[in-house]
Design a protein around this motif. Structure first.
Motif, PDB file in Angstrom:
ATOM      1  N   LEU A  76      -0.416   0.384   7.012  1.00 35.58           N
ATOM      2  CA  LEU A  76      -0.912   1.487   7.344  1.00 35.58           C
ATOM      3  C   LEU A  76      -0.397   1.955   8.685  1.00 35.58           C
ATOM      4  CD1 LEU A  76      -4.860   0.417   7.170  1.00 35.58           C
ATOM      5  CD2 LEU A  76      -3.689   2.579   6.660  1.00 35.58           C
ATOM      6  N   SER A  77      -0.292   3.281   8.880  1.00 34.62           N
ATOM      7  CA  SER A  77       0.507   3.673  10.328  1.00 34.62           C
ATOM      8  C   SER A  77      -0.115   5.360  10.364  1.00 34.62           C
ATOM      9  CB  SER A  77       1.840   3.605   9.900  1.00 34.62           C
ATOM     10  OG  SER A  77       2.371   4.585   9.059  1.00 34.62           O
ATOM     11  N   GLN A  78       0.421   5.839  11.636  1.00 37.13           N
ATOM     12  CA  GLN A  78      -0.032   7.221  11.748  1.00 37.13           C
ATOM     13  C   GLN A  78       0.525   8.073  10.698  1.00 37.13           C
ATOM     14  OE1 GLN A  78       0.696   8.624  15.739  1.00 37.13           O
ATOM     15  NE2 GLN A  78      -0.142  10.564  15.172  1.00 37.13           N
ATOM     16  N   ARG A  79       1.802   7.719  10.202  1.00 34.75           N
ATOM     17  CA  ARG A  79       2.446   8.341   9.486  1.00 34.75           C
ATOM     18  C   ARG A  79       1.808   8.539   7.980  1.00 34.75           C
ATOM     19  NH1 ARG A  79       6.807   7.561   5.823  1.00 34.75           N
ATOM     20  NH2 ARG A  79       8.270   9.443   5.347  1.00 34.75           N
ATOM     21  N   MET A  80       1.394   7.467   7.668  1.00 33.90           N
ATOM     22  CA  MET A  80       0.930   7.155   6.395  1.00 33.90           C
ATOM     23  C   MET A  80      -0.495   7.783   6.405  1.00 33.90           C
ATOM     24  SD  MET A  80      -0.954   3.772   4.577  1.00 33.90           S
ATOM     25  CE  MET A  80      -1.616   4.033   3.136  1.00 33.90           C
ATOM     26  N   VAL A  81      -1.530   7.878   7.141  1.00 32.23           N
ATOM     27  CA  VAL A  81      -2.566   8.206   7.217  1.00 32.23           C
ATOM     28  C   VAL A  81      -2.506   9.892   7.565  1.00 32.23           C
ATOM     29  CG1 VAL A  81      -4.840   8.422   8.579  1.00 32.23           C
ATOM     30  CG2 VAL A  81      -3.780   6.449   8.495  1.00 32.23           C
ATOM     31  N   SER A  82      -1.480  10.442   8.004  1.00 29.74           N
ATOM     32  CA  SER A  82      -1.207  11.791   8.088  1.00 29.74           C
ATOM     33  C   SER A  82      -0.933  12.205   6.938  1.00 29.74           C
ATOM     34  CB  SER A  82      -0.324  12.211   9.105  1.00 29.74           C
ATOM     35  OG  SER A  82      -0.743  11.883  10.349  1.00 29.74           O
ATOM     36  N   ARG A  83      -0.024  11.555   5.974  1.00 33.04           N
ATOM     37  CA  ARG A  83       0.202  11.911   4.686  1.00 33.04           C
ATOM     38  C   ARG A  83      -0.798  11.956   3.753  1.00 33.04           C
ATOM     39  NH1 ARG A  83       5.500   8.665   3.083  1.00 33.04           N
ATOM     40  NH2 ARG A  83       5.097   9.570   0.892  1.00 33.04           N
ATOM     41  N   GLU A  84      -1.651  10.718   3.692  1.00 33.98           N
ATOM     42  CA  GLU A  84      -2.880  10.926   2.897  1.00 33.98           C
ATOM     43  C   GLU A  84      -3.835  11.863   3.270  1.00 33.98           C
ATOM     44  OE1 GLU A  84      -4.280   7.996   0.913  1.00 33.98           O
ATOM     45  OE2 GLU A  84      -2.278   7.786   0.695  1.00 33.98           O
ATOM     46  N   ILE A  85      -3.852  12.352   4.352  1.00 37.37           N
ATOM     47  CA  ILE A  85      -4.835  13.530   4.781  1.00 37.37           C
ATOM     48  C   ILE A  85      -4.238  14.763   3.994  1.00 37.37           C
ATOM     49  CG2 ILE A  85      -5.705  14.978   6.760  1.00 37.37           C
ATOM     50  CD1 ILE A  85      -5.992  12.430   8.200  1.00 37.37           C
ATOM     51  N   MET A  86      -2.839  14.993   4.281  1.00 37.08           N
ATOM     52  CA  MET A  86      -2.386  16.243   3.603  1.00 37.08           C
ATOM     53  C   MET A  86      -2.688  16.245   1.985  1.00 37.08           C
ATOM     54  SD  MET A  86      -1.385  17.866   5.976  1.00 37.08           S
ATOM     55  CE  MET A  86      -0.368  19.213   5.266  1.00 37.08           C
TER      56      MET A  86
END
Length: 349
Positions: free
Chosen positions: A306-316
């Motif tokens: 989990l990281s900010q980058r992973m969560v952002s990609r998940e949202i996109m």
């Protein structure tokens, strides 16, 4: 008392509730009510036969003795706006040592009657155990069910059954729906697990469906290991979820609920009826109910990636798929990304 095509009548000791599609009746003259009629009005078929075990519901630790004091009221309700409007029949039964509230819900033109019991003790005097009012009429291998919330005898001899169970906890279960099928034989004793039991006549295009409402089977309270008992041409819906410790003077305790409906005998019709009943009890609201989410637990890496980058990609990705929610399943506990993120924000603040 009526509401559209729904009705309730109390003629002497006979209580009757129904609508234009289904009708049930009980004799409430002595002890617990005894089901004496279950009529599929659309197909003009009677499902009830005189049963050697009479009590529609029963608890050995709270015997219902003598003639009850009866009060029947009926109102139109929608359960605080969450249900489709229904006709609520509320039956108060006062016995020597206990009081019961017995509610039936009916929707106009809908072939299901929903029922639920609430119990409370009214006396500290320990009641004597009530023996089963069992009279052997030739039905062999008939086993009483000590904790039951509905019971009646079955008229047709040639019946096929399908029992359907629903399972939750997808972290541990991947088969969320299971079914078992078979034939009912008067000399055979069946104890079946399930949330839904569909009985289909082999001689007519007709079926009877019984529902038991509660948590999934692995989460039932005070579970006896089965939900339906078919024995000696009788059907019992078993398990109130109540233990003797739950019953105290003056405090109401609500049991698991049940329902009985009628179909054309096809299993697909029972499935559609189950879905329709859920929609009746829980009126869909698009802003509340129709959501589809993605879940970060699916990669089986827990919080380690989990990281900010992973969560952002998940949202996109969720947005591209048309999903409504993106859920961070892992990562909320101590030492995880979420906890570290909160801690870093504190330091920056």
């Amino acid at each position: 008392m009526t509401c559209q095509d729904c009705f309730v009548t109390l003629n002497g000791p006979r209580l009757c509730v129904g609508n234009r599609t289904i009708e049930r009746a009980w004799d409430i003259s002595e002890g617990a009510p005894c089901c004496v009629q279950l009529h599929d009005r659309k197909r003009n078929l009677q499902w009830i036969a005189p049963a050697p075990l009479q009590d529609a519901f029963r608890r050995d630790d709270l015997p219902l003795r003598g003639r009850p004091t009866i009060r029947v009221t009926a109102v139109t309700d929608d359960f605080h706006g969450t249900s489709e409007p229904y006709f609520s029949v509320r039956v108060s039964l006062i016995f020597q040592t206990a009081q019961m509230l017995w509610e039936h819900r009916l929707w106009p033109g809908f072939p299901v009657i929903f029922s639920q019991l609430s119990w409370r003790k009214t006396s500290r005097r320990a009641p004597k155990a009530e023996p089963e009012n069992f009279h052997d009429d030739g039905c062999r291998h008939l086993y009483p069910v000590d904790d039951r919330i509905d019971f009646f005898g079955l008229r047709p001899f040639h019946i096929r059954y399908r029992s359907v169970s629903f399972t939750d906890q997808t972290d541990h279960h991947n088969n969320l729906v299971s079914a078992s099928d078979g034939l009912i034989y008067p000399k055979e004793h069946l104890r079946l697990k399930g949330n839904l039991l569909h009985l289909s006549s082999l001689t007519a295009s007709a079926g009877l469906v019984a529902f038991k409402f509660g948590p999934s089977l692995n989460a039932h309270l005070n579970y006896a290991g089965f939900d339906f008992s078919v024995s000696g041409q009788t059907l019992a819906i078993a398990g109130s979820g109540i233990t003797p410790k739950d019953l105290s003077i003056g405090r109401w305790t609500v049991s698991y609920a049940s329902a009985v409906g009628v179909t054309d005998g096809a299993n697909s019709s029972a499935e559609r009826l189950c879905h329709a009943l859920m929609r009746k009890r829980w009126k869909p609201a698009p802003e509340r109910d129709f959501s589809v989410l993605s879940n970060t637990w699916g990669d089986r890496m827990g919080a380690s990636r989990l990281s900010q980058r992973m969560v952002s990609r998940e949202i996109m990705t969720a947005a591209k798929l048309g999903l409504s929610h993106c859920q961070i399943d892992a990562g909320w506990h101590k030492g995880s990304f979420a906890a570290l993120f909160v801690e870093s924000c504190r330091h920056k603040g």
